[in-house]
Write an enzyme that holds these catalytic residues in place. Structure first.
Site, mmCIF file in Angstrom:
data_model
loop_
_atom_site.group_PDB
_atom_site.id
_atom_site.type_symbol
_atom_site.label_atom_id
_atom_site.label_comp_id
_atom_site.label_asym_id
_atom_site.label_seq_id
_atom_site.Cartn_x
_atom_site.Cartn_y
_atom_site.Cartn_z
ATOM 1 N N ARG A 1 0.794 -1.164 -0.020
ATOM 2 C CA ARG A 1 -0.136 0.170 0.138
ATOM 3 C C ARG A 1 0.725 1.253 -0.093
ATOM 4 O O ARG A 1 1.640 1.541 0.942
ATOM 5 C CB ARG A 1 -0.849 0.128 1.151
ATOM 6 N N THR B 1 -1.159 7.510 -0.903
ATOM 7 C CA THR B 1 -2.400 7.427 -1.556
ATOM 8 C C THR B 1 -3.491 6.395 -1.104
ATOM 9 O O THR B 1 -4.276 6.103 -1.337
ATOM 10 C CB THR B 1 -2.238 7.087 -3.173
ATOM 11 N N ASP C 1 -1.993 -3.557 12.974
ATOM 12 C CA ASP C 1 -1.546 -4.024 11.741
ATOM 13 C C ASP C 1 -1.311 -5.670 11.689
ATOM 14 O O ASP C 1 -0.385 -6.259 12.274
ATOM 15 C CB ASP C 1 0.116 -3.300 11.545
ATOM 16 N N ASP D 1 2.025 -7.139 10.840
ATOM 17 C CA ASP D 1 3.182 -7.269 11.716
ATOM 18 C C ASP D 1 3.090 -7.853 12.893
ATOM 19 O O ASP D 1 3.792 -8.551 13.408
ATOM 20 C CB ASP D 1 3.146 -5.389 12.186
HETATM 21 N N1 URA Z 1 -4.059 -3.659 7.293
HETATM 22 C C1 URA Z 1 -3.966 -3.903 8.538
HETATM 23 O O1 URA Z 1 -2.941 -4.642 8.692
HETATM 24 N N2 URA Z 1 -4.910 -3.486 9.371
HETATM 25 C C2 URA Z 1 -5.947 -2.613 9.177
HETATM 26 O O2 URA Z 1 -6.593 -2.386 10.050
HETATM 27 C C3 URA Z 1 -5.899 -2.223 7.761
HETATM 28 C C4 URA Z 1 -5.171 -2.719 6.535
#
Ligand code: URA
Length: 208
Positions: free
Chosen positions: A103, A107, A199, A202
């Site tokens: 990502r 943007t 995340d 992670d």
């Molecule tokens: N990616 C993630 O790991 N968590 C989110 O909340 C959105 C995208």
């Protein structure tokens, strides 16, 4: 586009455990895999079977086998890898097609950096794996790539989805079914799902 919210008590329980802020990498990883297995059970419940006669312990017996279309699992790198083992536990002969997208943090749109699909995509069912359906940008690009390769039967499996991502998918690929453990409230300004899981990449890989 049907959105299937899998609300089995085991799914709700395990997702609840994943939401704890200080969950360990080990626990998050195990739960992601277990939930992926349970969601796959739902996402494959309409697979066609065919009858066969085999030799059983007491003589010939009629059994059922999954017929026709072959499955490819499509983990989106990197977080989707955390769901792969759970899915392959149930469908051990599935081919794996890998899509690498990241990502762009300003943007929030996906950028492709890797693609390796199984052969004969036109005769396969694709099961896309990603823990989070957030803005939907990554998912839409993945579906575009699978359709370009000829795949006509595509399903997405996610742990948590945001309403914004579901709306985007409905507008772009209404033929794709989605299986999720929960649809949460909304996205924050950084594109994270609230309350969400944080995340997921992670947490699965123990980075950050
Ligand atoms: N990616 C993630 O790991 N968590 C989110 O909340 C959105 C995208």
């Amino acid at each position: 586009m049907p959105v299937h919210i899998v609300s089995h008590p085991l799914v709700r329980h395990k997702l609840g455990l994943m939401r704890k802020h200080n969950i360990s990498t080990k626990d998050f990883r195990e739960l992601a895999s277990e939930l992926a297995r349970l969601l796959t059970y739902e996402a494959t419940k309409d697979l066609e079977t065919e009858k066969r006669i085999i030799q059983g312990w007491s003589g010939p017996v009629e059994v059922e086998r999954i017929k026709g279309k072959k499955i490819t699992v499509v983990p989106i790198l990197r977080a989707g890898l955390g769901m792969m083992d759970g899915v392959l536990d149930l469908i051990p002969s599935a081919k794996v097609s890998v899509v690498g997208l990241y990502r762009n943090e300003s943007t929030l749109e996906p950028v492709r950096y890797y693609l390796k699909l199984a052969g004969n995509m036109h005769e396969r069912i694709s099961l896309i794996l990603d823990p989070m359906l957030a803005t939907g940008g990554t998912l839409v690009m993945t579906i575009d790539l699978l359709k370009e390769a000829g795949c006509q039967n595509i399903r997405g499996i996610f742990l948590v989805a945001a309403p914004e991502g579901i709306r985007r998918l409905e507008a772009t690929h209404p033929d794709v079914d989605v299986y999720v453990a929960a649809v949460d409230e909304k996205l924050n300004a950084d594109g994270y799902i609230l309350p969400g899981l944080g995340d997921a990449g992670d947490k699965i890989f123990g980075t950050k």
